[in-house]
Design an enzyme around this catalytic site. Structure first.
Site, PDB file in Angstrom:
ATOM      1  N   HIS A 183       0.825  -1.213   0.000  1.00 61.61           N
ATOM      2  CA  HIS A 183       0.000   0.000   0.000  1.00 61.61           C
ATOM      3  C   HIS A 183       0.860   1.264   0.000  1.00 61.61           C
ATOM      4  O   HIS A 183       1.822   1.354   0.770  1.00 61.61           O
ATOM      5  CB  HIS A 183      -0.912  -0.004   1.248  1.00 61.61           C
ATOM      6  CG  HIS A 183      -1.748   1.221   1.390  1.00 61.61           C
ATOM      7  ND1 HIS A 183      -1.892   1.885   2.593  1.00 61.61           N
ATOM      8  CD2 HIS A 183      -2.473   1.911   0.479  1.00 61.61           C
ATOM      9  CE1 HIS A 183      -2.688   2.935   2.400  1.00 61.61           C
ATOM     10  NE2 HIS A 183      -3.057   2.970   1.143  1.00 61.61           N
TER      11      HIS A 183
HETATM   12 CA    CA Z   1       0.409  -0.369  -4.282  1.00 63.75          CA
END
Ligand code: CA
Ligand code: VJV
Ligand code: ZN
Length: 395
Positions: A183
């Site tokens: 992320h």
């Molecule tokens: Ca990513």
């Protein structure tokens, strides 16, 4: 015209300082800056430097870094060494250094390394701002976890945030897309309270079982009243083993409407190569052409584009992917058989290393294939959920 030259559709610039390659995070640390040397050698072996403007970049200065980072944190980065880390225990803890996690070690040359990759992203962004390039590339950048005063996940300085701040000088809206398997939390957090930067990250998500633990589909920016940034963080959490077909479908289904409706003046694409099959840390099943599909898709929208690297822990495949994506930018088709004269050709040879090809199957007849835990019905629901946010955008 001499019959050899042909008009190029995009002006592409390559921003790099080979000194980054010489740095080491320490024995058996998965982040290996020499993968950048492998990448550059592939690019040169195919002659791609003749189709781009090649820049040797300088280190970012402290003033440039202070546009995002805290001075106190920068001073710490400049001073900390493997030997004095213990004396700086308090600061180290505050800035997320050392500790039991050795993700961000205080290795020799770390400050130079971080300023080099940041300088390259800043310079690349400046070229786009001045209209001198249509596409600017910095494979040494893409360190998306670093915070304002915090190292995290192999990242010390956030070159992406710094580059976006430059793009914001001339563009009302900047779109950030992140295909690293992790992320893009650092970039998301930096812009969580503005609608002038939209962040869109595709990643593996398993709560606390996978780093950094954030990036759920409902994480769309603080929903405080009057936060203009609410709904301008988009996350596409995925399970292990996603395949080429699913990823391309997802990327197109989400990125397409996002670009159309957000209408950004410039786009930054973080091309972390740990989303490839056979990565040491990631567990997706993507092949190189699918990773490149994302680059091609974004390129085709014709907006000023900054490409940065990021993760990627199986160096030979990192080099393959970023070489292929460099070729996509300049509009070149590369032959599958690697040039005979590529240095370290052995690194790409043999069945386990991809048989001297640029585009080997990264599934290796099932050896490296991860069980696909994504099903199409769930992915459909996911797309619908992500796109719900777009209905709340004003304008
Ligand atoms: Ca990513
Ligand atoms: O999962 C974590 C954090 C721990 C603490 C540290 N131990 C070693 C592992 C678990 C909770 N960190 C991740 C960080 C991933 C960063 C990804 C960066 C990017 O690709 O998104 C952008 C460049 C993690 N996963 C694997 C490791 N750390 C890891 C770190 C090491 C290691 C082996 C694995 C550090 C040193 C050494 N081996 C020698
Ligand atoms: Zn990653």
């Amino acid at each position: 015209a001499n019959g050899i030259e042909r008009p190029r559709d995009y002006v592409v610039s390559f921003h790099y300082n080979a000194k980054v390659e010489e740095h080491h995070f320490g024995r058996s640390h998965p982040m290996k800056p020499w993968r950048l040397q492998l990448t550059k050698q592939l690019i040169l072996s195919y002659g791609l430097e003749y189709a781009m403007d090649m820049y040797k970049t300088r280190m970012a200065t402290s003033d440039e870094l202070a546009l995002f980072h805290d001075r106190e944190y920068l001073d710490f980065l400049a001073e900390v060494t493997p030997t004095n880390l213990l004396e700086k225990e308090k600061a180290a803890g505050k800035f997320n250094f050392g500790g039991e996690s050795n993700d961000c070690p205080a290795f020799d040359g770390m400050w130079d390394y971080a300023r080099l990759y940041s300088g390259a992203s800043i310079h690349a962004a400046e070229r786009l701002v001045n209209g001198q390039s249509d596409i600017a590339i910095n494979w040494s950048g893409g360190l998306h976890h670093a915070g304002k005063s915090r190292a995290s996940g192999f990242c010390y300085l956030n070159d992406i945030v710094l580059a976006i701040l430059h793009l914001l000088k001339v563009h009302q809206r900047v779109l950030y897309i992140d295909i690293d398997v992790h992320h893009g939390d650092g970039v998301q957090d930096a812009f969580h309270s503005t609608d002038r930067v939209l962040t869109l990250s595709y990643h593996k998500y398993a709560g606390n079982d996978f780093f950094p633990g954030t990036g759920g589909v409902d994480e769309n920016g603080p929903a405080e009243p009057d936060n203009p940034g609410a709904r301008y963080s988009l996350n596409v959490p995925l399970e292990d083993g996603i395949d080429d077909e699913q990823y391309e479908w997802l990327f197109e289904m989400i990125t397409g409407p996002v670009i159309e409706q957000y209408n950004p003046g410039a786009i930054v694409l973080q091309c972390g190569a740990d989303s490839l099959g056979g990565d040491r840390l990631g567990k997706f099943n993507l092949n190189i052409r699918t990773h490149g599909f994302c680059v091609e898709f974004v390129k085709k929208t014709g907006r000023p584009l900054l490409l940065v690297g990021g993760g990627g822990y199986t160096p030979r495949n990192v080099a393959r992917a970023w070489c292929h994506e460099t070729a996509l930018c300049v509009g070149a088709d590369l032959i599958d058989e690697l040039p005979m004269h590529v240095p370290y050709r052995q690194a790409f040879e043999g069945e386990a290393n991809g048989d001297g090809k640029l585009y080997p199957s990264l599934h290796n007849n099932g050896v490296n294939r991860h069980v696909n835990r994504n099903n199409n019905a769930e992915l459909k629901k996911l797309v619908a959920k992500v796109l719900t946010n777009l209905r709340y955008w004003k304008g």
